[in-house]
Design an enzyme around this catalytic site. Structure first.
Site, PDB file in Angstrom:
ATOM      1  N   HIS A 316       0.723  -1.197   0.085  1.00 11.86           N
ATOM      2  CA  HIS A 316      -0.447   0.365   0.041  1.00 11.86           C
ATOM      3  C   HIS A 316       0.955   0.863   0.320  1.00 11.86           C
ATOM      4  O   HIS A 316       2.068   1.329   0.973  1.00 11.86           O
ATOM      5  CB  HIS A 316      -0.796  -0.650   0.790  1.00 11.86           C
ATOM      6  CG  HIS A 316      -2.086   1.054   0.732  1.00 11.86           C
ATOM      7  ND1 HIS A 316      -1.521   2.385   1.515  1.00 11.86           N
ATOM      8  CD2 HIS A 316      -3.574   0.944   0.833  1.00 11.86           C
ATOM      9  CE1 HIS A 316      -2.544   3.141   1.318  1.00 11.86           C
ATOM     10  NE2 HIS A 316      -3.977   2.147   1.135  1.00 11.86           N
ATOM     11  N   ARG A 336      -6.644   9.912  -0.252  1.00 10.35           N
ATOM     12  CA  ARG A 336      -6.034  11.054  -1.843  1.00 10.35           C
ATOM     13  C   ARG A 336      -6.909  10.773  -2.752  1.00 10.35           C
ATOM     14  O   ARG A 336      -7.305  11.676  -3.623  1.00 10.35           O
ATOM     15  CB  ARG A 336      -5.311   9.202  -2.438  1.00 10.35           C
ATOM     16  CG  ARG A 336      -3.407   9.843  -1.887  1.00 10.35           C
ATOM     17  CD  ARG A 336      -2.558   8.586  -1.675  1.00 10.35           C
ATOM     18  NE  ARG A 336      -2.763   7.148  -1.599  1.00 10.35           N
ATOM     19  CZ  ARG A 336      -2.631   6.155  -2.329  1.00 10.35           C
ATOM     20  NH1 ARG A 336      -2.955   5.687  -3.593  1.00 10.35           N
ATOM     21  NH2 ARG A 336      -2.915   5.259  -1.855  1.00 10.35           N
TER      22      ARG A 336
END
Lengths: 535, 229
Positions: A316, A336
């Site tokens: 990740h 994000r």
């Protein structure tokens, strides 16, 4: 050294205004492929070796997993009697989301179930899932679009039959969860609030703030307990059992408090043992729970079940690295998806934040390898994740409303993500591949079913955000149903360790020495020095 | 960059603090969590450790800081050690939930009392709120449920990790975390289904995407990189 971090942080805080509204283009397919192959940890040759025995002999995987797959069963040196302590129709091994969904699907068919788990029921990676669950319900979206996005995200290596079923059954899975009382965030008009994730061309994420996995696991566990399914905690499987024909016939569990074996005869077995993060592949920190040690993989492998895509893992992109004790803690991709930016030491962006995870992770590693990262006092290197940008773009209060879990977790380290960015580096997050299954969840070995992260094929070589919560529900239920139906049509079989004898015979014929006893069960973080410090 | 030690230990020496954990004294690096301190002190953990991410509720602890009379509570994986801290690890939630099925109607107070009758006894002492490691306004949630406002109760318990600390301190044996979960499920099961989901389920049932499927499956079989959608 601390000053270097602070100076760099100030550059991020002052460059925010100029970065707002700045468009960063998505990579062309060929450039993305080049980036991933050059910098993604899946492509570091020295981290890999060929398997020397078993169903995937000659194929590659990382050393850490190869050691476990080629490992020795505890029952080789420490034999257990094979007279069953318990006899059930269906044994479910693993108490995360997939195991719970399987139990709920199997129970109405009237089979006697035992659900055994290593820690407590519900202690799992499921409970930690923050981002959401992908389901194609937006009017501009479709299961076909979901399929296409996931296939692209998976580097076109997904099993298309498994994937088609996953996306087609997504809406029904969402309804099933809501019928159980799961609360997803809504818009004012009563529709579900949908967001985009990396690699998704449409808003498709259902979520419960940044507590989506917690919400699912709380409800699933409560529902399973209400159904009075028998649960056995602190009792991981240490070996599977086979019948004369080589089909799965049960498992040997270990009571972790007494170390006693518990021999379970079962007509069918579902492995729902979850992920691999605590193997710390290639030395990476991990976002996974304490028990994520890939236990189901060596168990199934010794029984003869083939693995697929066992060489690919998800790192990740945004695991926190500073301050040091935070290493590995995940900052959700959701940040994000609403405008959080990745910024290097000199204050510049370097990748579109909504590329798929393999590409974003590769880009972060590139920045750090090429000297554009920030070094922490303990020697880690990372880049900034600018979270205050989220409130700047979406209005003050957005982080507080949408990411209360993130704010709470990181505030414990005296960082307020509404004001300051956080240093991040990729963290080991997910096993993309796993045990091969067909669409009803059965492995290559008869009567052995697999569900959730332990299985492989659905996600190809890179899973999209929000597809694992969907996977555990759709395939947890499918495995539960098919294993229960099968169990009703067969009887409990005689228990043998014939598969283990075959595996050990293969080892003698050139499979090399076993390096470890597997499954691993837990990582070992306990300090070894004889003398513990006191003052 | 990757340190080979994962999340367990430190990459570089840090300042140290003296702590007492379950009656034994240790010197451990500062700014680590209580769970990491247990490892640093050479202690194996099995019970009382779970996700290490502050959401599974397996690791409640009570701790006291020097010169403070009142003990505090927290999660061992989320609480940093401090000089002079004295820690007692607590059991994971031992409470059992009521057995119930989701009724076929909107929840009413009598349904709650059928499952958790002791909830009526709440004296509004607020001990549950003070002890919650998630900062939930626990008593407010219980009072909302007592008023039959299960939507409000559900909202308040969104961040509940089911550690059960609230139940441990309740003088009248209420299980606030379970009242919260009950309210969430009851409320959730009866909120009208989202229109867009209902529509999509009907479309799938009617085979609406059949033609698109044929195209995309054909394209991907030919190894096209970007199925035209």
């Amino acid at each position: 050294m601390m000053d270097v971090v602070n100076e760099s942080k100030e550059r991020i805080n002052t460059s925010r205004e100029t970065r707002q509204g700045e468009k960063f283009p998505l990579l062309a397919a060929a450039d993305k492929e080049k980036l991933v192959q050059r910098y993604h940890p899946d492509y570091r040759a020295e981290a890999y070796r060929s398997l020397r025995l078993g169903p995937n002999q000659g194929e590659r995987t990382v050393h850490e997993l190869a050691d476990l797959l080629e490992g020795e069963s505890p029952l080789v040196r420490e034999r257990s009697t094979l007279s069953p302590d318990r006899s059930v129709d269906l044994l479910i091994i693993g108490g995360g989301g997939a195991g719970a969904a399987a139990a709920l699907a199997a129970q109405p068919l009237g089979v006697k179930i035992l659900l055994a788990t290593k820690l407590r029921f519900g202690d799992s990676n499921t409970v930690m899932a923050e981002g959401g669950m992908q389901v194609a319900i937006d009017p501009d979206d479709s299961p076909v679009q979901h399929f296409a996005d996931t296939l692209r995200g998976g580097q076109m290596k997904n099993d298309k039959v498994l994937l088609k079923t996953l996306v087609e059954e997504g809406p029904a899975a969402a309804k099933w969860l809501m019928d159980l009382g799961v609360l997803f965030d809504r818009e004012d008009d009563g529709n579900l609030s949908l967001r985009s994730g990396g690699g998704s061309s449409r808003p498709r994420l259902l979520r419960c703030k940044d507590y989506t996995g917690l919400e699912l696991m709380r409800v699933l566990k409560d529902a399973v307990l209400n159904e009075q399914v028998e649960i056995l905690e602190f009792s991981p499987a240490v070996e599977l059992l086979s019948d004369e024909s080589g089909a799965c016939a049960g498992a040997v569990l270990r009571n972790l408090d007494t170390n006693a074996y518990i021999v379970v005869s079962a007509r069918t077995v579902i492995l729902a043992t979850g992920g691999i993060g605590r193997l710390h592949i290639q030395g990476f920190p991990t976002s996974n729970h304490f028990g994520a040690t890939a236990d189901g993989l060596p168990l199934a492998y010794r029984l003869g079940a083939r693995l697929t895509l066992q060489d690919t893992f998800q790192y990740h992109p945004t695991g926190a690295i500073f301050p040091e004790p935070m290493a590995g803690i995940l900052v959700t991709e959701g940040i994000r998806s609403v405008g959080g930016q990745l910024v290097n030491a000199s204050g510049g962006r370097f990748v579109n934040e909504l590329e798929t995870r393999d590409a974003v992770a590769a880009a972060v590693i590139r920045e750090c390898q090429e000297g554009r990262g920030v070094t922490t006092p303990s020697g880690r290197v990372g880049v900034w994740l600018d979270m205050p940008m989220v409130d700047r773009i979406n209005g003050p209060g957005t982080l507080e409303k949408r990411f209360p879990n993130m704010i709470r977790q990181i505030s414990r380290y005296q960082i307020d993500i509404r004001r300051d960015p956080v240093l991040v580096y990729p963290t080991l997050h997910y096993q993309n591949g796993g045990i091969w299954i067909e669409v009803n969840g059965e492995s290559a070995i008869k009567n052995l079913f697999v569900a959730g992260e332990a299985s492989g094929g659905i996600h190809g070589r890179n899973r999209l955000m929000g597809n694992s919560l969907l996977d555990i529900i759709v395939y947890g239920r499918r495995a539960g149903r098919s294993a229960a139906e099968r169990a009703k049509s067969i009887a409990n079989a005689g228990l043998t360790l014939g598969h283990l004898e075959r595996f050990e015979a293969e080892r003698k014929k050139g499979g090399g020495e076993a390096k470890v006893i597997s499954p691993m069960l837990f990582p070992d973080y306990v300090r070894k020095e004889e003398k513990v410090k006191t003052r | 960059m990757e340190d080979g030690e994962g999340n367990g230990t430190m990459a570089a020496p840090l300042a140290e603090v003296a702590v007492e954990i379950s009656g034994q004294r240790y010197v451990v690096p500062e700014a680590i969590t209580i769970i990491q301190a247990l490892w640093a002190a050479g202690r194996r953990t099995l019970h009382g450790v779970g996700c290490l991410g502050g959401v599974c509720g397996a690791c409640p602890v009570s701790y006291r800081l020097p010169n403070e009379l009142q003990a505090k509570t927290g999660l061992a994986c989320q609480t940093l050690v401090q000089e002079g801290m004295s820690v007692l690890t607590l059991p994971s939630d031992p409470s059992k939930g009521a057995r119930y099925v989701l009724p076929s109607h909107l929840p009413e107070k009598k349904d709650l009392f059928a499952s958790y009758p002791e909830t009526r006894r709440c004296t509004s002492c607020n001990a549950c709120t003070l002890v919650c490691p998630q900062g939930i306004e626990v008593m407010g949630g219980v009072r909302a449920a007592l008023n039959g406002d299960f939507a409000a109760c559900a909202e308040k318990f969104t961040a509940c990790v089911m550690c059960g600390l609230c139940a441990m301190v309740c003088d009248v044996k209420i299980l606030p975390h379970r009242v919260g979960l009950w309210s969430r499920r009851m409320h959730g099961a009866f909120v009208p289904k989202p229109p867009q989901l209902v529509t999509r389920l009907a479309e799938i049932r009617d085979g609406r995407f059949q033609r698109d499927w044929e195209h995309v499956l054909q394209d991907s079989a030919e190894g096209a990189n970007s199925p035209a959608m």
